[in-house]
Structure formats: C-alpha cells, structure tokens
Scaffold this active site. Structure first.
Site, PDB file in Angstrom:
ATOM      1  N   ALA A 248       0.848  -1.196   0.000  1.00 55.56           N
ATOM      2  CA  ALA A 248       0.000   0.000   0.000  1.00 55.56           C
ATOM      3  C   ALA A 248       0.879   1.239   0.000  1.00 55.56           C
ATOM      4  CB  ALA A 248      -0.957  -0.009   1.192  1.00 55.56           C
TER       5      ALA A 248
ATOM      6  N   HIS B  96       2.802   4.680  -0.470  1.00 58.28           N
ATOM      7  CA  HIS B  96       2.448   6.073  -0.656  1.00 58.28           C
ATOM      8  C   HIS B  96       3.744   6.872  -0.803  1.00 58.28           C
ATOM      9  CE1 HIS B  96       3.572   6.311   3.545  1.00 58.28           C
ATOM     10  NE2 HIS B  96       2.570   5.500   3.885  1.00 58.28           N
TER      11      HIS B  96
ATOM     12  N   GLY C 225       5.418   8.530   1.255  1.00 56.05           N
ATOM     13  CA  GLY C 225       6.389   8.283   2.312  1.00 56.05           C
ATOM     14  C   GLY C 225       7.294   7.120   1.957  1.00 56.05           C
ATOM     15  N   HIS C 226       6.696   6.032   1.460  1.00 56.57           N
ATOM     16  CA  HIS C 226       7.501   4.894   0.997  1.00 56.57           C
ATOM     17  C   HIS C 226       8.368   5.297  -0.194  1.00 56.57           C
ATOM     18  CE1 HIS C 226       3.941   2.710   2.839  1.00 56.57           C
ATOM     19  NE2 HIS C 226       4.956   2.168   3.486  1.00 56.57           N
TER      20      HIS C 226
ATOM     21  N   GLY D 259      11.409   4.464   7.968  1.00 52.07           N
ATOM     22  CA  GLY D 259      10.866   5.784   8.245  1.00 52.07           C
ATOM     23  C   GLY D 259      10.885   6.124   9.719  1.00 52.07           C
TER      24      GLY D 259
ATOM     25  N   LYS E 134       8.735   7.931  11.138  1.00 49.42           N
ATOM     26  CA  LYS E 134       7.378   7.978  11.685  1.00 49.42           C
ATOM     27  C   LYS E 134       7.160   6.834  12.669  1.00 49.42           C
ATOM     28  CE  LYS E 134       3.543   6.612   9.627  1.00 49.42           C
ATOM     29  NZ  LYS E 134       2.751   5.932  10.687  1.00 49.42           N
TER      30      LYS E 134
ATOM     31  N   LEU F  27       2.032  10.729   6.544  1.00 45.35           N
ATOM     32  CA  LEU F  27       1.563   9.762   5.567  1.00 45.35           C
ATOM     33  C   LEU F  27       1.525   8.364   6.180  1.00 45.35           C
ATOM     34  CD1 LEU F  27       3.259  10.808   2.199  1.00 45.35           C
ATOM     35  CD2 LEU F  27       1.066  11.495   3.160  1.00 45.35           C
TER      36      LEU F  27
ATOM     37  N   SER G  58      -0.486   4.288   5.351  1.00 42.41           N
ATOM     38  CA  SER G  58      -1.396   3.483   4.546  1.00 42.41           C
ATOM     39  C   SER G  58      -2.787   3.442   5.163  1.00 42.41           C
ATOM     40  CB  SER G  58      -0.849   2.059   4.402  1.00 42.41           C
ATOM     41  OG  SER G  58       0.414   2.063   3.769  1.00 42.41           O
TER      42      SER G  58
END
Length: 361
Positions: free
Chosen positions: A57, A59, A61-62, A176, A178, A213, A215
């Site tokens: 999934a 986005h 960020g990935h 990440g 996050k 961000l 998923s």
C-alpha cells in the site's frame, strides 16, 4: 527523443490539443516471489545493495524511502523493496484482513522511485512451516508505548525484519522515522546481534495539512481526517513551546548578573511583557518537559471532547530515544521524542516529533 509541443495535434472538435514532452516510463522492477528468485538476483559488482522494507500500500512516504535508498546506492547500486504483510505483527485477525493489498500499484510506485526489484513473497514462503517457533524478542523497550498497546507486535516485527535482512543481504536498510520505536528497535537488534548492515532512518513525510503519511489514512472519512489533524498540531505546538521557552532562557543569559533584569532586556529590544515572561521562565528553569507535555495534551483533549468523530487518545509520551523511557520533568538537555497514538473512528494512527532540550531550535 521527445516531440515538440509547439504545433500540437488536432482534436475531434478541430481545436488544437497541445501535448507536452513525454516522460519515459520507469522500467518495471523485477518481481520476485520466492527466496530462490531473490537469491538468484545478481548483486551489483563493486556497488551496494540497499533495501526498503514495506507492508505494501505504498504512498509517497515509501517513495521517499526508495528515492533515498536509490541516492545512497548510486546509479551502479541496487535497490530492493520488500512487500510483505506480516501476520505476526497483527493482534487482531480483522486488522490483518483489513490491511490494504495493492501490489500492482506498488510496483508502479516502486518503479517511479527507482527500485530495481520488488520481493513480494507469500506467507508460506516466509513462514514455510507455519508460525515460527523461534522468534526475536524485543525486550523491555518493546513492551513500552506501542508494545504495551499491541502486545507481541514488536516481537513479530523484529522476527520478520531479521528474516528479510538475511534473505536480502543488504549493505544498508532504510526505515521511516514515523515509526520511531520500530526504527530504534531494529537499530538495537542489529547492534546487539551483530548484523552486518547499516540502518538509516528517513524523516517523516507529511501531507500539506500536516498529517503524517500512512497506509491507514485512506480509511479516514473527511470528518475523521479533520479530527486526526490534532496529532500533528499537538506535536508542532509542543515543539514551538519548547523553542519559545528555550529562547527566553537564552535571552536571560544575555542580561548581566546582578543588574536590573528588565532594563537589560529593554536594551536587547524586549518589551516589558517579554521581561515578565522572562522572569517566569527563569523561575522554572527545569520546566520544559512538563510544558511540552501540557501543550500537546491540551490540543489532544480538545479533539477528544468533540461530539462527533472524537479522538480517543492511546498515549502521549515524551521519551528518551535510546530506550523509550519517559523523560523526567527536570531534564535540562539532550534529545527526546514526543510520541502520540490515538484512534479516530476505526483507524489507529501514530505520530512523533524529535526534540532537543537545552538548544535553540
């Protein structure tokens, strides 16, 4: 060679349809489904292999992680992206079933960001004998915050990361920030168990409205997303409060000891209100951690009190990044992470921001 857009093409209505220069489509990365296929992937001669681990999934960020890995590996290096929804990380079967699977779109995102290969194995390939009997244990740090809210989550995460590091054999792996606690545990595992790989954290990527961000963001309704914005607002308000308080202390240092403090501040261009605020700051030189927590909590409590789509706070914690223990209120200097987790509707979200005490930001 690209075609010029100067003349354009004639559309069905007879109007000129202008066409811009075409962008070459990124080559599709090799899709690998088995450990044998991954093992057969040639390693770059004289260059490095970089790995980005995801649960799919993908986005932006990935994509940022992949682009960072691409830059680090260089044009002659190799970037491998893993896509695997790890069942060991989910406490509830419903949450596992709900997690989005979008492999075709993931391949396009990985290609555009510069990946050379995508390793997307099935559960039977990663755990051929069923759930593994031998697992990595996250230890005390894995029992705090996310670990307390999701028992066993970090054991499952570290187990699959260890397996994927062995399977992909990278020189460097990117994660990440996050997921700050996850990143810290992976770095600790690699250090404690002597994995021969560099672990690199990449800053959190946010939408223009500030939401980190994830998923899971796709599950938020517009109204729930509005509520969820309390998470980044709380974090950045706390960061601003810390910066303001530390700036006051720095200005206080510029006033000569034993002199008229208000007069000294006026010489620096400060108003009387600033002088009064300065006196308050000086009276509580060690209150910064408490002020940071209070600032963030006030915003989160306001979101929790809403009649519709309220935020349900799981935790707000100001922790030491070395072990994720709480920062004491008398902390005067050093790094910290302000972390938050909350549920909005059926969606659980996490976010964090790094802070440094004792330094102007």
């Amino acid at each position: 060679m690209t075609t010029s857009s100067r003349t354009g093409n004639t559309g069905p209505t007879g109007n000129t349809v202008r066409t811009g220069p075409t962008t070459p489509k990124a080559p599709t990365p090799a899709l690998l489904r088995t450990a044998a296929e991954l093992d057969a992937l040639p390693r770059p001669a004289g260059a490095e292999r970089a790995v980005v681990m995801t649960m799919g999934a993908l986005h932006d960020g990935h994509a940022t992680l992949i682009r960072t890995a691409r830059e680090a590996a260089g044009p002659d290096g190799q970037v491998v992206v893993t896509v695997f929804v790890n069942p060991l990380q989910f406490g509830e079967a419903a949450d596992l079933d709900r997690y989005p699977r979008t492999l075709d779109a993931d391949l396009e995102t990985a290609a555009a960001a510069g990946a050379d290969a995508v390793f997307a194995p099935g559960v039977d390939e990663v755990y051929p004998g069923g759930e593994p009997q031998v697992r990595i244990t996250a230890g005390p740090m894995g029992e705090r915050l996310e670990g307390a809210s999701r028992p066993g989550h970090f054991d499952g995460m570290l187990t699959v990361v260890a397996k994927l590091l062995h399977l992909t054999r990278p020189d460097e792996a990117f994660y990440g920030q996050k997921d700050a606690q996850q990143l810290a545990l992976i770095a600790r595992m690699v250090r404690d168990l002597n994995f021969g790989v560099r672990i690199t954290g990449v800053p959190t990527v946010r939408d223009p409205d500030g939401l980190a961000l994830s998923s899971r963001n796709r599950f938020l309704s517009p109204q729930e997303r509005h509520t969820a914005l309390a998470l980044p607002r709380a974090l950045f308000a706390a960061q601003d409060r810390l910066a303001a308080q530390q700036a006051l202390h720095e200005r206080a240092k510029a006033t000569a000891p034993g002199g008229d403090r208000a007069a000294g501040l006026n010489k620096l261009g400060e108003a009387r209100a600033a002088a009064d605020a300065q006196a308050v700051a000086l009276a509580r030189p060690n209150g910064a951690p408490a002020a940071v927590r209070a600032t963030a909590r006030a915003i989160l409590e306001e979101a929790a009190a809403r009649d519709r789509h309220p935020l349900v706070l799981d935790y707000l914690a100001l922790v030491d990044p070395a072990d994720f223990t709480e920062i004491p209120d008398d902390r005067e200097s050093g790094d910290a992470i302000l972390a938050v987790a909350a549920r909005v509707g059926e969606t659980r979200l996490i976010d964090n921001i790094p802070l440094t005490f004792g330094a102007l930001t």
